[in-house]
Design an enzyme around this catalytic site. Structure first.
Site, PDB file in Angstrom:
ATOM      1  N   HIS B  68       0.841  -1.198   0.000  1.00  0.00           N
ATOM      2  CA  HIS B  68       0.000   0.000   0.000  1.00  0.00           C
ATOM      3  C   HIS B  68       0.873   1.244   0.000  1.00  0.00           C
ATOM      4  CE1 HIS B  68       0.721  -0.727   4.280  1.00  0.00           C
ATOM      5  NE2 HIS B  68       0.400   0.518   4.540  1.00  0.00           N
ATOM      6  N   HIS B  70       1.463   3.804   2.050  1.00  0.00           N
ATOM      7  CA  HIS B  70       2.111   4.466   3.190  1.00  0.00           C
ATOM      8  C   HIS B  70       3.636   4.406   3.043  1.00  0.00           C
ATOM      9  CE1 HIS B  70      -1.582   4.277   6.038  1.00  0.00           C
ATOM     10  NE2 HIS B  70      -1.540   5.397   5.355  1.00  0.00           N
ATOM     11  N   ASP B  72       6.072   4.002   5.024  1.00  0.00           N
ATOM     12  CA  ASP B  72       6.873   2.953   5.662  1.00  0.00           C
ATOM     13  C   ASP B  72       6.783   1.644   4.859  1.00  0.00           C
ATOM     14  OD1 ASP B  72       4.203   2.850   6.514  1.00  0.00           O
ATOM     15  OD2 ASP B  72       4.693   1.698   8.310  1.00  0.00           O
ATOM     16  N   HIS B  73       6.032   1.688   3.760  1.00  0.00           N
ATOM     17  CA  HIS B  73       5.952   0.522   2.867  1.00  0.00           C
ATOM     18  C   HIS B  73       6.460   0.814   1.453  1.00  0.00           C
ATOM     19  CE1 HIS B  73       3.685  -2.117   5.645  1.00  0.00           C
ATOM     20  NE2 HIS B  73       3.442  -0.946   6.205  1.00  0.00           N
ATOM     21  N   HIS B 157      -7.560  -1.211   5.575  1.00  0.00           N
ATOM     22  CA  HIS B 157      -6.461  -0.342   6.016  1.00  0.00           C
ATOM     23  C   HIS B 157      -6.481   1.038   5.334  1.00  0.00           C
ATOM     24  CE1 HIS B 157      -2.783   0.716   7.966  1.00  0.00           C
ATOM     25  NE2 HIS B 157      -2.163   0.900   6.823  1.00  0.00           N
ATOM     26  N   ASP B 178      -0.266  -4.151   5.692  1.00  0.00           N
ATOM     27  CA  ASP B 178      -1.103  -3.732   6.813  1.00  0.00           C
ATOM     28  C   ASP B 178      -2.550  -4.020   6.444  1.00  0.00           C
ATOM     29  OD1 ASP B 178       1.209  -2.846   7.896  1.00  0.00           O
ATOM     30  OD2 ASP B 178       0.804  -0.707   7.661  1.00  0.00           O
ATOM     31  N   GLU B 203       1.272  -8.825   9.424  1.00  0.00           N
ATOM     32  CA  GLU B 203       1.659  -7.722  10.313  1.00  0.00           C
ATOM     33  C   GLU B 203       1.130  -8.026  11.714  1.00  0.00           C
ATOM     34  OE1 GLU B 203      -0.292  -4.562  11.481  1.00  0.00           O
ATOM     35  OE2 GLU B 203      -2.000  -4.527  10.108  1.00  0.00           O
ATOM     36  N   HIS B 386       6.311  -6.456  11.398  1.00  0.00           N
ATOM     37  CA  HIS B 386       5.662  -5.170  11.643  1.00  0.00           C
ATOM     38  C   HIS B 386       5.012  -5.131  13.020  1.00  0.00           C
ATOM     39  CE1 HIS B 386       3.144  -1.630  10.723  1.00  0.00           C
ATOM     40  NE2 HIS B 386       3.911  -1.454   9.670  1.00  0.00           N
ATOM     41  N   LYS B 434     -14.111 -41.310 -16.083  1.00  0.00           N
ATOM     42  CA  LYS B 434     -15.478 -41.661 -16.505  1.00  0.00           C
ATOM     43  C   LYS B 434     -15.968 -42.875 -15.730  1.00  0.00           C
ATOM     44  CE  LYS B 434     -15.880 -39.813 -21.159  1.00  0.00           C
ATOM     45  NZ  LYS B 434     -15.672 -40.114 -22.574  1.00  0.00           N
TER      46      LYS B 434
END
Lengths: 822, 572
Positions: B68, B70, B72-73, B157, B178, B203, B386, B434
């Site tokens: 995502h 943010h 810190d990612h 999130h 997250d 996380e 995390h 079959k």
């Protein structure tokens, strides 16, 4: 140490020593260590300890490590190491028997805390810091720490394992420093005990059957030969090289990557390579023993060496070229590369062996292409450089990737299947092809290069990243095209190519992917900058839809694309390529572009296009673009009015840049000796200076510059400071004559400055008199302001005092506000 | 032995600078590429030199995945791709791709403009980095190459946050990034199917916290804001985590509407305004309520909340609400830790007179939510990142107890190695399938059942076929195999009579089977043949010779055990 900090330190030490007070932010302890390191580096650690006895008290809880959190324990170990790096302080801590209890068996080493990697890392970093003097070596020898370091080489933490290896190198280097004053002993058997122990450990590891142990030994040696070039390293290599050579006997060769690193570090060492010590034979043997993917980096390393036997270089180059030779042979082209796919005579390598599976084939080709790309610009590259076969190989690979190659052998068919649509190889091959533009090839091949580039630029299958690379490679090839002897225009080949490319470009400018549109515009800007003046290109461009589409992209939904379109339009206009036939709706197309760019500057919601407009305007002013030259003052006034109000600091900073260009054009460069520049002479009469400054007053430049001096964004303030300092230097002589100046204008300007400094927005200044400007310029402490602006905006929050205050303040309230995150 | 290796370069027993290396089936993937807010030097980015000691990053790494937007990612991404030199693909969802550059630009602004850093990544580098991004849709299986595939799942999130499944052959890892297991005002709850990965990397920010009811927290927040406004004061809410601003805006907007309040609400014209545009654009990523009402009214088009203008810059009022964590070295940290005097630039000291409230609105799963996700995905192993070591330890024990799986919590730089058992694909012949279907049993994914056949290995491929087909394909002749057994019966009567007694007994017991008494005196039950013979030494004992084919192995064993019990007295 700052007295204020010294006052807070005992309280902080008490907090750290108290296991009930956890430290909230893991960065605090790191920053605290940084601070102690700075203090220790600047002065006496012993004094620091004596003046702050709380530090010694702080180190004592380590004796009961079970009570402390691993982070604090690691911090204390590292702190002890920093302090004990100075020998007198080391002795002081030794007297208290503190160091053995920190780093010896009695410390965290034997306890439960040791399971935490942070603690092991702290222990090793602490030791690394303190190992700076002979006393430390004795300490290490007696405490048994070296054995622990040996075992930490295989630690589960990469950081700890790597630090352990580096510490061993550091200890070995330090222990050899004492005898190095004389001649190094020929036999490691006569070396200091500590050094002998480490060498013995390395020998044992090299003999080990387990690959990780061999890797550790090789890594330690690599670090050592890379960093230490003392004569004793030669003795060590002579001693250990038979063991290293033994590794080559094994099948497969263990720790091949690390072995390559070691051999190259030895070859690069000035002490070792000169004497050879059988090194070249080992290198040659290694080249033939390793797998192609492992031998590639070694071959590249050998070819990058400044001095190396010719035969070895030839062998290395052949190894490096093997995969490309395979490709050429598989597509039934005469290889023409110096290396054949031979390998050894009795075990010939075939393309099937070299490129057995898709993954191996892709990996090896990408690696080879990248290696050759690195090697080509180096002066020590093999000579003659096989431009033509390499070009042929790159083109063939690109053809195999896009399916246009027609393989005639089974291997070729396999290669086709492996490479078809492979983006990774396409990117690598295009990068390499771009680099190959620096050389020369037969005309026929150059035609092929342009043809394949055109295929990639045209193909709907080309991915955006591949297209970007194709545009880059194309630009490189166009730029390197030799100019025909008649001069002037593009070489016929390139001209033909551009004529074919221009109809393709609109398709890319209309791509649904923003990155493709953007790459297309970036390419257009570059080509126009380079060939905008050449008739053939101009004709082809004007005949295409490109200019019209570029203008439409000024309204693209993506701000990145709008910004690139602004840059492209600016360039087209500068070259007079933005000519729309005048019609009732377009009275003067050039004018309308200026208006359109001004409109973007005042209304675009994103910063990038506005920044791009400012760059175009600044360039136009520099180049005396026709529209600007028509009424420069009017242009500057309009632009500055909009730019000064912009919320984006980069636009405001660009506005000041434009103002500076205007100043320089009017007053002359700072060190200009141009006789025509309108510089007020040393004893210029006041009226002349006032006259020189009048245009700036008219365009409201001073209002913008003075206000920007207190801008909340510091690069703007810095730029303004530079601009005003330049102006002050220009008017210095005049103001010297004037003496102190006071008047209603000066007072109101100073009052406005004070308001702005206090953060008040206020009203514009209105018309300013040049005399008032000069007087205020003189009274302002611009140098002081520049010094203050050089500091980071958070320097107060980042200071050691602030750190101590924060840590103390947080200690009490941790329970309430637990560490949260973003 | 195949294995999965995981090494966190960041987020290993800490929060911030998420960066996890995963090796799976010979492929190397980097999960997230974050920065640490707490440092201004090299330490803010993960130490990428540990990724590969030898060779180029682009050759080593097959791809980078960003969970995502943010910082810190993703904050180290332009540094990694444009300055360290990674030139391979970067995967993220469409909203993340749209919003990521806004945050990276803001980060650059803080570093260059506010802190005066040189050698920081430029806007051009951010753009070039974004050109390496391949955007993915939710639940779309993306082939990175022939062997490696990835798939994104909704993570809640923030807008565009995704969990990623990374799969090579039959081995798979799920990385959560997250996530939030409870829907909030604008986003839904994280969800993943029962993909049973070999490893779930989750996380664990709130590893030990069971969060109080959100409603209470929201009520508390609104009450505090309302009270301050009623008193004629102003409230400053510095929301630094993008996404939270939208959540709080919706909260305030709804409250204002309900209470018919007139006091103006402003949001800053910087990030929030820009991001708001994308929140309107990617409405499909929001929660059900917002999607449903979207046609009538887009919840991100606020009525009461207006863009902040510099003209409103005034002394902030008597209250500041900090809706998240502030790292040391910031004014926010000082205010939160209760410091009443703040030294500002130019040694100017300000007294903090306002009321300070800390209210966490960060959207992470709590311990219950994490357990819920583990239950949902049913992984074979769990790895915690995390989070803080102490809290992880607690959660690790809980997971191991409840789910009986191994749980790991490596520190940064520590490698966890998990051996895996590779599954070998086997093709089944249509004839065999079959035949199985003809038995009338429909396939059921939840009930595995036995299928008999012959396994053939040909050209490095495995195939399960009927024995007849196998014989035909391999050109082999069939051999009959019979099992035999002797059962001693105490019966002084003649052999024929004994056989008749056996027939009667079996006829009465095995009503569903075809039991026959043949003219030669022997008895058959399906393919099982029973013959009675006299004992050579004991005339009072008869020997029953039982034989059967391997197809009737079960029945044969049953009959033998039945006969060993003897015949009932009444049987004639």
């Amino acid at each position: 140490m700052d007295p204020e900090c010294s006052q807070l330190l005992p309280a902080l030490c008490a907090v750290l020593a108290d296991p009930r007070q956890p430290v909230a932010d893991d960065t605090c302890l790191e920053k605290l260590l940084d601070w102690f390191k700075t203090i220790a580096d600047a002065g006496s650690s012993l004094l620091l300890l004596q003046e702050n006895p709380c530090l010694v008290t702080l180190l004592c809880p380590v004796l009961k490590p079970q009570d402390l959190s691993p982070r604090v324990l690691a911090f204390l170990l590292r702190l002890a190491g920093i302090l004990a790096a100075q020998e007198d302080c080391f002795q002081h801590l030794q007297q208290g028997d503190l160091l053995p209890r920190l780093f010896g068996e009695a410390g965290p080493l034997g306890g439960a805390a040791w399971t935490a990697p942070t603690v092991r890392s702290g222990w090793i970093q602490g030791l690394c810091s303190l190992t700076q003097h002979p006393s430390a070596l004795c300490f290490l020898a007696h405490s048994g720490a070296v054995d622990t370091i040996f075992s930490l080489q295989g630690d589960s933490s990469l950081f700890v394992a790597s630090a352990a290896g580096q510490l061993l190198v550091h200890i070995l280097g330090l222990s050899m420093q004492a005898p190095a004053e004389g001649h190094p002993s020929l036999q490691p058997a006569h070396w200091p005990a500590c050094a002998q122990k480490i060498v013995g450990h390395i020998e044992e590891s090299l003999r080990a059957t387990a690959t990780p142990q061999v890797t550790q030994a090789l890594n330690v040696l690599t670090t050592m030969f890379s960093h230490c070039h003392d004569p004793w390293t030669q003795v060590l290599w002579v001693h250990l090289s038979p063991l290293v050579a033994c590794l080559l006997e094994k099948d497969p060769v263990p720790a091949a990557h690390s072995l390559v690193d070691l051999l190259l570090s030895v070859a690069r060492s000035p002490v070792l390579s000169s004497s050879s010590c059988g090194l070249w034979d080992t290198l040659a043997q290694t080249l033939s023993r390793l797998r192609a993917s492992q031998a590639g980096p070694l071959a590249l390393g050998i070819l990058k060496l400044q001095e190396c036997p010719k035969a070895l270089r030839a062998q290395a180059f052949a190894v490096l070229l093997q995969p490309l030779t395979c490709v050429l042979e598989a597509t039934t082209q005469a290889p023409g590369l110096p290396g054949s796919v031979g390998g050894t005579a009795d075990a010939p390598l075939t393309a099937g062996m070299l490129l057995p599976s898709k993954a191996a084939c892709v990996g090896l080709l990408c690696q080879t292409l990248a290696h050759l790309e690195l090697l080509q610009p180096l002066p020590q590259r093999p000579s003659p450089w096989p431009w033509a076969p390499l070009l042929s190989a790159a083109v063939t690979i690109l053809r195999l990737c896009n399916g246009s190659a027609t393989p005639t052998s089974d291997t070729g068919t396999h290669l086709c299947a492996f490479l078809a649509g492979c983006v990774r190889v396409q990117r690598a091959a295009l990068d390499f092809l771009g680099t190959l533009s620096q050389g020369t090839g037969p005309q026929e091949l150059v035609t092929q290069v342009f043809a394949i580039l055109l295929e990639y630029l045209t193909s709907p299958d080309s991915s955006p990243t591949v297209l970007k690379k194709a545009f880059q490679a194309t630009l490189q090839w166009l730029q390197s095209s030799p100019k025909p002897s008649g001069g002037g225009d593009l070489e016929p080949h390139a001209q033909l190519f551009l004529r074919e490319l221009l109809p393709v470009l609109p398709k890319r400018l209309c791509s649904p992917c923003w990155d493709v549109r953007d790459s297309g515009l970036e390419f257009l800007t570059q080509t126009v900058r380079r060939w905008g003046g050449q008739a053939g290109f101009r004709h082809a461009l004007l005949a295409s839809e490109v200019p019209e589409l570029t203008e439409q992209l000024l309204r693209d939904p993506e701000s990145y694309v709008r910004a690139s379109a602004v840059a492209a339009m600016g360039q087209l206009s500068s070259r007079g390529l933005h000519i729309i036939p005048a019609s009732p709706g377009h009275p003067g197309a050039q004018q309308s572009l200026l208006e359109e760019l001004l409109h973007i500057l005042s209304t675009d919601s994103e910063g990038f296009p506005r920044r791009a407009v400012m760059q175009v305007f600044t360039q136009w002013l520099r180049d005396s673009h026709a529209d600007v030259a028509a009424d420069t003052e009017h242009f500057v006034a309009r632009v500055l009015r909009v730019a000064s109000q912009d919320l984006d600091w980069e636009v405001r900073a660009q506005g000041l840049e434009l103002a500076l260009v205007f100043l320089e054009q009017t007053l002359g460069q700072p060190s200009s000796s141009c006789p025509y520049a309108m510089t007020p002479p040393a004893a210029a009469p006041p009226s002349l200076v006032a006259q020189a400054l009048q245009p700036f007053c008219r365009v409201q430049l001073f209002d913008f510059a003075f206000r920007a001096l207190f801008d909340c964004d510091r690069p703007v303030a810095q730029k303004s400071c530079d601009l005003l300092l330049f102006l002050r230097a220009k008017t210095a002589s005049y103001s010297d004559q004037q003496g102190s100046s006071s008047g209603p204008d000066v007072a109101s300007l100073e009052a406005a400055l004070q308001r702005w400094q206090a953060g008040d927005q206020g009203q514009p200044l209105g018309d300013l008199e040049p005399e008032a400007v000069v007087a205020v310029l003189r009274s302002l402490d611009l140098e002081g302001l520049r010094g203050a602006l050089a500091e980071s905006s958070d320097h107060a929050e980042q200071s050691p005092l602030s750190l101590l205050q924060d840590m103390l303040a947080t200690a009490g309230i941790l329970g309430e506000n637990e560490a949260d995150c973003y | 032995m195949p294995e999965i290796r995981v090494t966190p370069l960041g987020a290993g027993q800490d929060v911030g600078r998420s960066c996890i290396l995963v090796s799976i089936g010979g492929k190397n993937v980097m999960l997230d590429c974050g920065m640490h807010m707490g440092f201004n030097d090299d330490r803010r980015f993960p130490d990428f030199s540990y990724i590969t000691r030898n060779g180029r990053l682009t050759d080593f790494l097959d791809c980078v995945i960003i969970s995502h937007f943010h910082l810190d990612h993703c904050g180290a991404l332009p540094y990694f791709s444009e300055m360290v030199g990674y030139d391979g693909p970067i995967y993220m969802t469409h909203p993340t791709q749209a919003i990521c550059p806004i945050l990276l630009e803001d980060y650059r602004k803080i570093a260059v403009d506010k802190k005066g850093e040189a050698n920081f990544f430029t806007s051009q580098m951010i753009k070039d980095c974004m050109k390496k991004v391949v955007a993915v849709h939710l639940h779309q299986t993306v082939q990175v190459d022939d062997e490696l595939e990835i798939k994104a799942y909704y993570a809640g999130h923030v807008l565009g946050a995704a969990m990623f499944q990374i799969k090579v052959g039959s081995e798979s890892v799920v990385y959560t990034g997250d996530y939030n297991m409870t829907p909030d005002r604008h986003l839904g709850a994280a969800w993943i199917d029962k993909c049973r990965p070999n490893l779930l990397i989750t996380e664990s920010t709130y590893a030990t916290t069971i969060r109080d009811s959100k409603r209470c927290r929201e009520r508390d927040f609104l009450k505090k804001v309302h009270e301050a406004v009623e008193r004629g004061g102003k409230v400053l809410i510095p929301v630094f985590a993008l996404g939270r601003a939208q959540e709080l805006c919706i909260l305030l907007e709804t409250f204002w509407e309900r209470m018919n309040l007139k006091a103006p609400i402003y949001f800053s014209t910087g990030l929030t305004e820009k991001a708001n545009h994308y929140y309107k654009l990617f409405i499909t990523w929001t929660n059900q309520k917002i999607r449903k009402t979207f046609v009538q009214r887009n919840m991100f088009e606020f009525k009461h909340i207006k863009a902040f203008d510099r003209a409103f810059a005034d002394n902030p009022g008597p209250m500041v609400i900090m809706p998240g964590y502030c790292v040391q070295g910031t004014v926010g940290h000082k205010i939160l830790s209760g410091q009443r005097k703040l030294e500002m630039e130019g040694r100017q000291v300000l007294e903090v007179k306002m009321q300070v409230e800390y209210m966490s609105f960060s959207a992470h799963a709590d311990a219950k939510g994490i357990m819920q996700l583990v239950g949902q995905a049913e992984p074979e192993n769990v790895l915690l990142v995390h989070g803080e070591a102490k809290k992880m330890e607690f959660l690790k024990q809980k997971i191991e107890q409840e789910f009986r799986v191994n749980c790991y919590m490596p520190a940064n730089g520590e490698t966890v190695t998990l051996p895996t058992s590779p599954s070998i694909p086997v093709g089944i012949s249509l004839g065999l399938l079959k035949r199985e279907m003809a038995q009338g049993l429909l396939p059921d994914a939840k009930k595995p059942r036995l299928l008999h056949g012959t396994l053939i290995m040909k050209d490095s491929n495995f195939r399960l076929v009927s024995s007849e087909q196998a014989l035909k394909e391999l050109g082999l002749a069939e051999h009959q195999l019979r099992f035999t057994c002797r059962v001693h019966l105490h019966d002084p009567r003649k052999e024929q009579e004994t056989a008749l007694r056996v027939y009667s007994h079996l006829k009465s017991v095995l009503k569903d089977h075809c039991v026959q008494h043949l003219p030669d005196g022997s008895v058959t039950v399906e393919s099982i043949l029973i013959q009675a013979a006299a004992h050579s030494e004991d005339p009072g004992t008869k020997v029953l010779l039982v034989s059967w084919t391997y197809q009737d192995e079960e029945l044969g064993s049953y009959l033998t055990s039945l006969l060993k019990k003897g015949l009932p007295q009444g049987a004639t």
